[in-house]
Enzyme design. Structure first.
Site, PDB file in Angstrom:
ATOM      1  N   LYS A  39      13.865 -11.880  -7.694  1.00  0.00           N
ATOM      2  CA  LYS A  39      14.278 -10.834  -8.643  1.00  0.00           C
ATOM      3  C   LYS A  39      14.158 -11.310 -10.090  1.00  0.00           C
ATOM      4  O   LYS A  39      13.623 -10.603 -10.932  1.00  0.00           O
ATOM      5  CB  LYS A  39      15.729 -10.430  -8.320  1.00  0.00           C
ATOM      6  CG  LYS A  39      16.293  -9.328  -9.200  1.00  0.00           C
ATOM      7  CD  LYS A  39      17.359  -8.539  -8.487  1.00  0.00           C
ATOM      8  CE  LYS A  39      18.676  -9.283  -8.382  1.00  0.00           C
ATOM      9  NZ  LYS A  39      19.424  -9.324  -9.651  1.00  0.00           N
ATOM     10  N   SER A  40      14.624 -12.520 -10.356  1.00  0.00           N
ATOM     11  CA  SER A  40      14.578 -13.034 -11.734  1.00  0.00           C
ATOM     12  C   SER A  40      13.135 -13.165 -12.213  1.00  0.00           C
ATOM     13  O   SER A  40      12.792 -12.784 -13.330  1.00  0.00           O
ATOM     14  CB  SER A  40      15.244 -14.407 -11.806  1.00  0.00           C
ATOM     15  OG  SER A  40      16.616 -14.306 -11.573  1.00  0.00           O
ATOM     16  N   ARG A  84      10.911 -10.989 -15.287  1.00  0.00           N
ATOM     17  CA  ARG A  84      10.220 -11.678 -16.370  1.00  0.00           C
ATOM     18  C   ARG A  84       8.722 -11.400 -16.348  1.00  0.00           C
ATOM     19  O   ARG A  84       8.070 -11.309 -17.394  1.00  0.00           O
ATOM     20  CB  ARG A  84      10.504 -13.181 -16.289  1.00  0.00           C
ATOM     21  CG  ARG A  84      11.965 -13.490 -16.703  1.00  0.00           C
ATOM     22  CD  ARG A  84      12.485 -14.743 -16.069  1.00  0.00           C
ATOM     23  NE  ARG A  84      13.794 -15.145 -16.556  1.00  0.00           N
ATOM     24  CZ  ARG A  84      14.967 -14.680 -16.100  1.00  0.00           C
ATOM     25  NH1 ARG A  84      14.996 -13.768 -15.131  1.00  0.00           N
ATOM     26  NH2 ARG A  84      16.107 -15.106 -16.604  1.00  0.00           N
ATOM     27  N   GLY A 143      22.042  -6.421 -14.779  1.00  0.00           N
ATOM     28  CA  GLY A 143      22.434  -7.218 -15.938  1.00  0.00           C
ATOM     29  C   GLY A 143      21.234  -7.893 -16.590  1.00  0.00           C
ATOM     30  O   GLY A 143      21.154  -8.006 -17.813  1.00  0.00           O
ATOM     31  N   ARG A 201      30.417  -4.491 -17.800  1.00  0.00           N
ATOM     32  CA  ARG A 201      30.146  -5.930 -17.917  1.00  0.00           C
ATOM     33  C   ARG A 201      29.954  -6.357 -19.385  1.00  0.00           C
ATOM     34  O   ARG A 201      29.502  -5.565 -20.211  1.00  0.00           O
ATOM     35  CB  ARG A 201      28.933  -6.298 -17.044  1.00  0.00           C
ATOM     36  CG  ARG A 201      29.239  -6.041 -15.570  1.00  0.00           C
ATOM     37  CD  ARG A 201      28.078  -6.370 -14.677  1.00  0.00           C
ATOM     38  NE  ARG A 201      27.734  -7.781 -14.729  1.00  0.00           N
ATOM     39  CZ  ARG A 201      26.633  -8.288 -14.193  1.00  0.00           C
ATOM     40  NH1 ARG A 201      25.763  -7.479 -13.580  1.00  0.00           N
ATOM     41  NH2 ARG A 201      26.396  -9.570 -14.251  1.00  0.00           N
ATOM     42  N   SER A 206      24.088 -19.531 -18.999  1.00  0.00           N
ATOM     43  CA  SER A 206      23.613 -18.225 -18.542  1.00  0.00           C
ATOM     44  C   SER A 206      22.149 -18.049 -18.886  1.00  0.00           C
ATOM     45  O   SER A 206      21.761 -18.093 -20.057  1.00  0.00           O
ATOM     46  CB  SER A 206      24.438 -17.114 -19.206  1.00  0.00           C
ATOM     47  OG  SER A 206      23.713 -15.900 -19.180  1.00  0.00           O
ATOM     48  N   ASP A 239      24.573 -17.174  -7.740  1.00  0.00           N
ATOM     49  CA  ASP A 239      24.473 -15.901  -7.008  1.00  0.00           C
ATOM     50  C   ASP A 239      24.709 -16.070  -5.506  1.00  0.00           C
ATOM     51  O   ASP A 239      24.882 -15.087  -4.785  1.00  0.00           O
ATOM     52  CB  ASP A 239      23.095 -15.269  -7.231  1.00  0.00           C
ATOM     53  CG  ASP A 239      22.933 -14.772  -8.660  1.00  0.00           C
ATOM     54  OD1 ASP A 239      23.959 -14.601  -9.347  1.00  0.00           O
ATOM     55  OD2 ASP A 239      21.788 -14.551  -9.087  1.00  0.00           O
ATOM     56  N   LYS A 258      30.365 -10.710 -12.562  1.00  0.00           N
ATOM     57  CA  LYS A 258      29.090 -10.337 -11.934  1.00  0.00           C
ATOM     58  C   LYS A 258      29.150  -8.859 -11.538  1.00  0.00           C
ATOM     59  O   LYS A 258      29.989  -8.121 -12.043  1.00  0.00           O
ATOM     60  CB  LYS A 258      28.827 -11.238 -10.725  1.00  0.00           C
ATOM     61  CG  LYS A 258      28.579 -12.694 -11.101  1.00  0.00           C
ATOM     62  CD  LYS A 258      27.270 -12.843 -11.855  1.00  0.00           C
ATOM     63  CE  LYS A 258      27.047 -14.274 -12.305  1.00  0.00           C
ATOM     64  NZ  LYS A 258      25.895 -14.374 -13.205  1.00  0.00           N
ATOM     65  N   ARG A 315      33.510 -11.326  -8.044  1.00  0.00           N
ATOM     66  CA  ARG A 315      33.139 -11.869  -6.725  1.00  0.00           C
ATOM     67  C   ARG A 315      34.173 -12.828  -6.155  1.00  0.00           C
ATOM     68  O   ARG A 315      34.202 -13.061  -4.942  1.00  0.00           O
ATOM     69  CB  ARG A 315      31.753 -12.540  -6.803  1.00  0.00           C
ATOM     70  CG  ARG A 315      30.652 -11.508  -6.929  1.00  0.00           C
ATOM     71  CD  ARG A 315      29.261 -12.095  -6.996  1.00  0.00           C
ATOM     72  NE  ARG A 315      28.277 -11.021  -6.957  1.00  0.00           N
ATOM     73  CZ  ARG A 315      27.010 -11.151  -7.307  1.00  0.00           C
ATOM     74  NH1 ARG A 315      26.566 -12.320  -7.738  1.00  0.00           N
ATOM     75  NH2 ARG A 315      26.189 -10.127  -7.229  1.00  0.00           N
TER      76      ARG A 315
HETATM   77  C1  S3P Z   1      19.874 -14.064 -13.849  1.00  0.00           C
HETATM   78  C2  S3P Z   1      20.822 -14.921 -14.342  1.00  0.00           C
HETATM   79  C3  S3P Z   1      22.156 -15.082 -13.750  1.00  0.00           C
HETATM   80  C4  S3P Z   1      22.219 -14.513 -12.357  1.00  0.00           C
HETATM   81  C5  S3P Z   1      21.592 -13.161 -12.269  1.00  0.00           C
HETATM   82  C6  S3P Z   1      20.123 -13.240 -12.644  1.00  0.00           C
HETATM   83  C7  S3P Z   1      18.562 -13.979 -14.516  1.00  0.00           C
HETATM   84  O1  S3P Z   1      23.101 -14.401 -14.543  1.00  0.00           O
HETATM   85  O2  S3P Z   1      23.561 -14.456 -11.913  1.00  0.00           O
HETATM   86  O3  S3P Z   1      21.699 -12.625 -10.966  1.00  0.00           O
HETATM   87  O4  S3P Z   1      17.607 -13.430 -13.920  1.00  0.00           O
HETATM   88  O5  S3P Z   1      18.449 -14.451 -15.643  1.00  0.00           O
HETATM   89  P1  S3P Z   1      23.796 -15.073 -15.837  1.00  0.00           P
HETATM   90  O6  S3P Z   1      22.777 -15.284 -16.861  1.00  0.00           O
HETATM   91  O7  S3P Z   1      24.848 -14.087 -16.252  1.00  0.00           O
HETATM   92  O8  S3P Z   1      24.392 -16.360 -15.326  1.00  0.00           O
END
Ligand code: S3P
Length: 436
Positions: free
Chosen positions: A22-23, A27, A98, A126, A171, A319, A346, A350
């Site tokens: 997902k991350s 990007r 987020g 959030r 983060s 996560d 989150k 959680r």
């Molecule tokens: C993410 C960063 C993390 C993670 C989120 C995905 C990202 O959050 O918990 O699921 O893709 O950059 P934080 O940056 O709030 O730690």
């Protein structure tokens, strides 16, 4: 609102591949859109979170084609370069994501137009100050509810200047928002964090031809650097694989091979934790694809024991901690999780949600502000008629499904539509490896 009733299973066996990371998918869409030339992405996760990011760039005039539209195929992006996005005519809706709202806020801060970003009922609760505050220091004009802390956010694109920012939280969303703003800023931008968070943004910026410098937990980028479109293959998401790892460990006679999983060291805390708990997990066939390490993970059922989890490993497993809590519930002895206050902000709180749910399975849990103690053992069947609410949190929903797979009489989880934000096809994949 959907709900799922999951029954105890005898074992899990087989070979699976989990959907794309997902991350990395977020990007790839973002950098592909602001790069010069074409980017093709293979294995992009088509979960709701990533589709929110994709739609946002379509709203800003980027041509993004899906071949074929639904399946796992190729996504082709005609990059517009750094300065040719167009003003979106309406709100950008980040949904539950987020990463979408925080990274976009950084990217939008330096555009020549106005934009507004919002999200669903959970995302609107959030905290956004963590990105808005450093972006303000760069000269950004961002407004939102509660003095800029809550979405909807209104962003008046402005001229930005580079800063050095010491982030109080580890983060990747904060770091990435600042680095993306830094691309549009005059001068250099540096972000330092207390411990290293996932570094997919840095890796992908480099993969797209930008120069990014790292020194310890600090990373720097010079403004105005051009990105060049590329071909990217997205590996499977280790955060999704984690549900299958824990399931195979706690269910007797199980053996799963999870193929093509991203094993970036900033994400492999889950493997280190489960191995320290006594889990039989091996990474095989390691390789590098599109600037990211990838491997296959072989996992076999094991007797787990409680351990202490704190410090630098926390951001590397952030996560996965809900499903680690499930592993802890099935382990012998006490598992102590600390330094994980971030879990409270989150998709749901959680710590609170997992502690409540595990207690309903007869597990002794003590909550702390930044973690919990879980006294493992054989969780009991839940009281008749008990329903576990996901609180709209995909990872809580899937963690409780994993718990249900090993619980006498099984369990019912409600509010499970959220699973589609990160793991469409989760139940089908699970059904395929269950041996009743
Ligand atoms: C993410 C960063 C993390 C993670 C989120 C995905 C990202 O959050 O918990 O699921 O893709 O950059 P934080 O940056 O709030 O730690």
């Amino acid at each position: 609102m959907k709900s799922i009733t999951i029954k105890k299973t005898q074992s899990l066996k087989g070979e699976i591949t989990v959907p794309g990371d997902k991350s990395i998918s977020h990007r790839a869409i973002m950098l592909g859109s602001i790069a010069d030339g074409d980017t093709t992405i293979r294995g992009l996760l088509k979960g709701e979170d990533n589709m929110a990011t994709l739609k946002a760039f379509r709203q800003m005039g980027v041509r993004i084609d899906e071949h074929p539209p639904q399946a796992d195929g190729i996504v082709a992006i005609q990059g517009k370069g750094l300065h040719a996005l167009k003003e979106p005519e309406d709100f950008i809706d980040a949904g539950n994501s987020g990463t979408t709202i925080r990274l976009l806020t950084g990217l939008l801060a330096g555009q020549k137009f106005f934009s507004a970003v919002t999200g669903d009922q959970y995302l609107r609760k959030r905290p956004m100050k963590r990105v808005v505050e450093p972006l303000h220091q760069m000269g950004a004009k961002i407004f939102g509810r509660e003095d800029g802390n809550k979405a909807p956010l209104a962003i008046v694109g402005s001229k930005l200047k580079g800063i050095t920012y010491n982030s109080p939280v580890a983060s990747a969303q904060v770091k990435s928002a600042i680095l993306l703003a830094g691309l549009y800023a005059d001068g250099g931008t540096t972000v330092a964090e207390p411990t290293l968070s996932r570094d997919h943004t840095e890796r992908m910026l480099t993969y797209f031809g930008a120069e990014v410098k790292r020194s310890g937990t600090a990373v720097s980028i010079a403004g105005g650097q051009k990105l060049t479109g590329r071909e990217i293959a997205v590996p499977g998401d280790i955060s999704s694989a984690a549900f299958f790892m824990v399931a195979a460990l706690i269910i007797k006679d199980s053996e799963l091979l999870i193929k093509n999983v991203g094993i970036n060291p900033t994400r492999t805390g889950i493997i280190d934790i489960l191995q320290a708990m006594g889990g039989d997990l091996k990474i095989v066939h390691q390789r590098e694809i599109s600037g990211e390490p990838v491997g296959d993970i072989l996992v076999k059922s094991s007797n787990l024991k409680g351990i202490e989890i704190k410090g630098e490993i926390i951001p590397r497993a952030i996560d996965e901690l809900p499903v680690v809590a499930v592993a802890a519930a099935y382990a012998e002895g006490t598992t102590k999780i600390r330094d994980a206050k971030e879990l409270r902000v989150k998709e749901s709180d959680r710590i609170g949600t997992m502690a409540t749910h595990l207690k309903e399975l007869g597990i002794q849990v003590t909550e702390f502000d930044d973690g919990m103690d879980i006294v493992g053992g054989r969780p009991k069947p839940p009281p008749q008629g008990a329903i576990f609410n996901s609180h709209g949190d995909h990872r809580v929903a899937m963690s409780m499904i994993v718990a249900g797979l090993a619980t006498e009489r099984g369990i019912t989880i409600s509010n499970t539509d959220c699973i589609d934000t990160s793991f469409p096809g989760f139940m089908e994949l699970l059904e395929g490896v269950k041996r009743i």
